[in-house]
Design a protein around this motif. Structure first.
Motif, short mmCIF file in Angstrom:
data_model
loop_
_atom_site.label_atom_id
_atom_site.label_comp_id
_atom_site.label_asym_id
_atom_site.label_seq_id
_atom_site.Cartn_x
_atom_site.Cartn_y
_atom_site.Cartn_z
N ARG A 1 0.84 -1.20 0.00
CA ARG A 1 0.00 0.00 0.00
C ARG A 1 0.87 1.25 0.00
N TRP A 2 1.94 1.23 0.79
CA TRP A 2 2.80 2.42 0.84
C TRP A 2 3.54 2.62 -0.48
N ARG B 1 1.16 4.10 -2.97
CA ARG B 1 0.92 5.54 -2.82
C ARG B 1 2.00 6.35 -3.53
N ILE B 2 3.23 5.84 -3.53
CA ILE B 2 4.32 6.59 -4.14
C ILE B 2 4.25 6.55 -5.67
N ALA C 1 -0.52 5.89 -7.04
CA ALA C 1 -1.64 6.75 -6.64
C ALA C 1 -1.85 7.97 -7.53
N ILE D 1 -5.46 7.56 -4.57
CA ILE D 1 -4.78 7.26 -3.31
C ILE D 1 -5.39 6.00 -2.66
#
Lengths: 254, 504
Positions: free
Chosen positions: A32-33, A36-37, A40, A45
């Motif tokens: 997930r992180w 996001r980078i 997203a 997001i």
């Protein structure tokens, strides 16, 4: 290494179509992180789409298997805005991204559209007048964006927003251009080019214009759409859903 | 003022262009005036050299001895005949697959000492080439590219030293500025731009960023090198690096002989928005409050214009030049007065200016003729998201993301550096892409994202001439003269182009 990984999965798991990669604890969260980078900005997001496809639907343009997702992330999709991330994101991270994408599948209400595709198509070409500006396949007009593949390219939520509030996010290259000529005539159209010294655009009848700045009183480009903002009133809820169902069904190849 | 030019450019002749910023003060001001406000409308293309190398062209050409030396993307370089554009030699070095770059396989140009050219390659090496033949004389490694280090900027020659920065703040590196012996390629000194001190929590300084990806300037009378530093890493997750994070987002004044930091000025302590301070530090003497001050000026990426005393780093003047929502101003010590709640969050926080800042890295210019400082700027805001990211050596380490690029205009700004007041601006339809050149012909040249090379009146900002090159212009234009003719040169798309007045 990457190729080996894909081949291995393909060889060992030929029948494993939509079953997620075994979710080692924390993989989806780490993914997930990373998502996001890198992802997203286009996919949203929360992975529910934007200019890029909605990834919460649980079904994907380039194949539904884990290796299809990994391949698309790694190599991109030629001819689309989806870039190749091999080299920027490691194979391990790609695996975690896939785990994350699996974890959010079917989490949005974007799949709950209950519309009649055939009825939507009729609205598109008749009551909605969409074909006066948009094209699907070889039919329609090319004043606004081509919608031939829009069901793959845009999420349902994005399509709904675009239909009801056309100014919410104007596709780059389709802004509104207004020129006031020396004889005081105001001409409004959809951008083809706009730069510091000239403007090229087509009006809503499809007529093409080209002006240089010094030859006119003024020229401006605004991030708004010339599409009517009245579809929320012109169409009832059923008709909106029918039209959205039709747009979602546009996946190329027509 | 004219005398000053001669004094500071004892080696460089007016007709040549032999350093990234033209003189070591970083003025990007050509003393040539054949092309001027009256003749510029007759400016016409002279030659085009198609490099056929894809990628972004950010080179500042060097011109001397009848030759033009340019670098290109992906470790390419060429020597071209400056009158005809015909290639004389070329250089190519393959970049290893594992080189990680934030922003493309770019290079911003050569430096020269005698007959030796210097350039960096993407894999973090500094290369010396014989200007006559392109033969490699020596090659030195700055730092291991497998650990995230790379290099893209033009070196700066100071006496017998070749000074170079590095890139890689997005890959968990620790920034530095290096000096190498021009003859041997041996390293003479290194300045670490990330201090191993209490301005960093824990051992976060080890991957603190602070890269030095734009060329600095040099004042021979003070023997000081001025060099800007980039953002701390990871970019938007300040929890992993609590403290001011010295010397990121700072300007360093470095003793040229010893490599010791004489003073530093941190524009943005504990930066969370990627606002590097790498823009050209332009050296000029300003008359302020009735006294002449040796100043260094910069339109900082954080949205403020600064004039500092270049002898001691004290702030003389600060003034916002674009829309700012993160600070209420700059206090008398030069420290921003932050507005609460502007930190990037997991849900996203909209802040102005955007990640590209007011003015980013693009070359700036200062004209002693008008006394004005010229730079490109953007008026934009952006959504900044904070993200968690584990550190893996050599890998992308930004812990952040930004929202979709918002529509917004750009500008070419002309500021009076004595007051920070805007003298004029030229509005552009998209964010600025290219750098700026000022000339004694009373002109400012700049390229735009849509491919126009534009000549503006340096006093009024009025567009006097333009040419559609057919390729996005990211590089700054330069000027040189040969056989009695003045040329303007700029890289556009994959092509090097020159312009001159028609032969009589």
């Amino acid at each position: 290494m990457r190729l080996a990984y894909i081949l291995c999965i393909a060889a060992l798991c030929p029948a494993q179509d939509v079953t997620p990669v075994a979710d080692h604890s924390g993989d989806a969260e780490t993914g997930r992180w990373t998502f996001r980078i890198f992802c997203a900005p286009c996919h949203g997001i929360r992975a529910d789409g934007g200019r890029g496809p909605d990834l919460t639907l649980g079904t994907y343009s380039a194949g539904d298997r884990d290796e299809d997702l990994a391949r698309v992330i790694s190599r991109g999709v030629p001819g689309t805005e989806m870039a190749a991330y091999a080299g920027r994101v490691s194979d391990e991270e790609i695996r975690r991204l896939v785990a994350y994408i699996r974890s959010v599948a079917h989490t949005s209400d974007n799949t709950s559209i209950r519309g009649d595709i055939a009825a939507g198509e009729t609205i598109f070409w008749n009551k909605g007048g969409c074909g006066q500006c948009h094209r699907t396949g070889t039919k329609g007009s090319s004043i606004g964006p081509d919608l031939t593949r829009v069901g793959r390219q845009r999420s349902l939520a994005y399509l709904r927003a675009s239909l009801l509030q056309p100014d919410a996010d104007v596709t780059p290259g389709y802004a509104t251009v207004t020129v006031v000529t020396r004889d005081g005539k105001k001409i409004v159209g959809v951008e083809r080019n706009f730069d510091n010294f000239s403007a090229q655009f087509v009006d809503l009848s499809g007529k093409y214009y080209s002006f240089e700045r010094e030859d006119v009183i003024s020229m401006k480009r605004e991030p708004r759409s010339l599409m009517p903002s009245t579809y929320g009133q012109v169409l009832n809820e059923t008709e909106v859903n029918d039209l959205l169902a039709f747009l979602s069904s546009l996946r190329g190849g027509r | 003022m004219k005398l000053l030019v001669v004094l500071t450019c004892t080696v460089a002749l007016a007709q040549d262009w032999t350093s990234y910023g033209k003189n070591t003060f970083g003025w990007r001001y050509s003393e040539l005036d054949q092309i001027n406000t009256k003749t510029v409308m007759r400016l016409t293309p002279q030659w085009m050299y198609q490099t056929n190398v894809p990628g972004k062209n950010e080179t500042t050409p060097l011109v001397f001895g009848g030759m033009m030396y340019i670098t290109g993307p992906s470790n390419n370089a060429w020597a071209l005949d400056a009158v005809t554009g015909r290639p004389i030699w070329s250089y190519k070095k393959a970049a290893p697959a594992g080189v990680n770059l934030c922003c493309g396989q770019v290079n911003r140009g050569f430096a020269v000492h005698g007959n030796t050219l210097f350039k960096v390659d993407l894999q973090g090496t500094l290369v010396a080439l014989d200007a006559k033949s392109g033969t490699v004389l020596w090659e030195s490694t700055l730092e291991d590219y497998k650990k995230g280090y790379s290099a893209t900027s033009a070196p700066l020659v100071v006496k017998n030293l070749v000074i170079t920065g590095m890139a890689g703040a997005e890959f968990g590196t620790r920034g530095f500025i290096d000096a190498y012996d021009a003859e041997t390629g041996k390293r003479v000194w290194r300045v670490n731009t990330v201090a191993a001190d209490a301005s960093w929590s824990g051992d976060s300084w080890k991957r603190g960023g602070g890269s030095t990806w734009i060329t600095g300037t040099y004042d021979p009378s003070l023997n000081l090198i001025y060099w800007g530093t980039g953002n701390p890493g990871p970019d938007m997750d300040g929890e992993q690096r609590r403290g001011d994070n010295l010397y990121t987002c700072s300007l360093l004044a470095i003793d040229a002989d010893t490599g010791k930091i004489k003073w530093y000025f941190q524009f943005t302590p504990h930066d969370l928005h990627d606002w590097d301070a790498v823009g050209d530090p332009v050296l000029t003497d300003l008359v302020m409050n009735g006294r002449t001050v040796k100043a260094v000026i910069q339109a900082n990426r954080n949205g403020f214009f600064y004039a500092l005393d270049r002898t001691n780093g004290k702030v003389l003047l600060s003034k916002a030049y674009t829309r700012i929502t993160w600070a209420d101003g700059i206090d008398s010590d030069g420290r921003p007065v932050p507005i609460a709640g502007q930190e990037p969050t997991e849900e996203g926080k909209r802040t102005c200016p955007g990640m590209g800042g007011g003015h980013n890295w693009q070359a700036t210019a200062y004209s002693p003729l008008t006394g004005l400082y010229y730079f490109t700027s953007a008026e934009k805001c952006m959504l900044f998201y904070r993200t968690k990211q584990a550190f893996v050596e050599g890998q992308w380490y930004q812990a952040s993301t930004i929202g979709r690029d918002e529509p917004g205009n750009g500008r070419i700004d002309a500021i009076d550096p004595k007051t920070g007041k805007l003298a004029w601006y030229f509005e552009t339809v998209s964010s600025p892409a290219g750098g700026v050149l000022a000339t004694a012909g009373g002109l400012v040249f700049v390229g735009d994202a849509e491919g126009y090379l534009i000549a503006l009146d340096a006093r009024t900002g009025k567009a006097l001439w333009r040419f559609q090159t057919g390729g996005t212009i990211i590089a700054p234009p330069i000027s040189y003269a040969l056989n009695g003719r003045q040329y303007i040169a700029v890289a556009a798309g994959q092509t090097m182009m020159t312009f001159s007045l028609p032969k009589l």
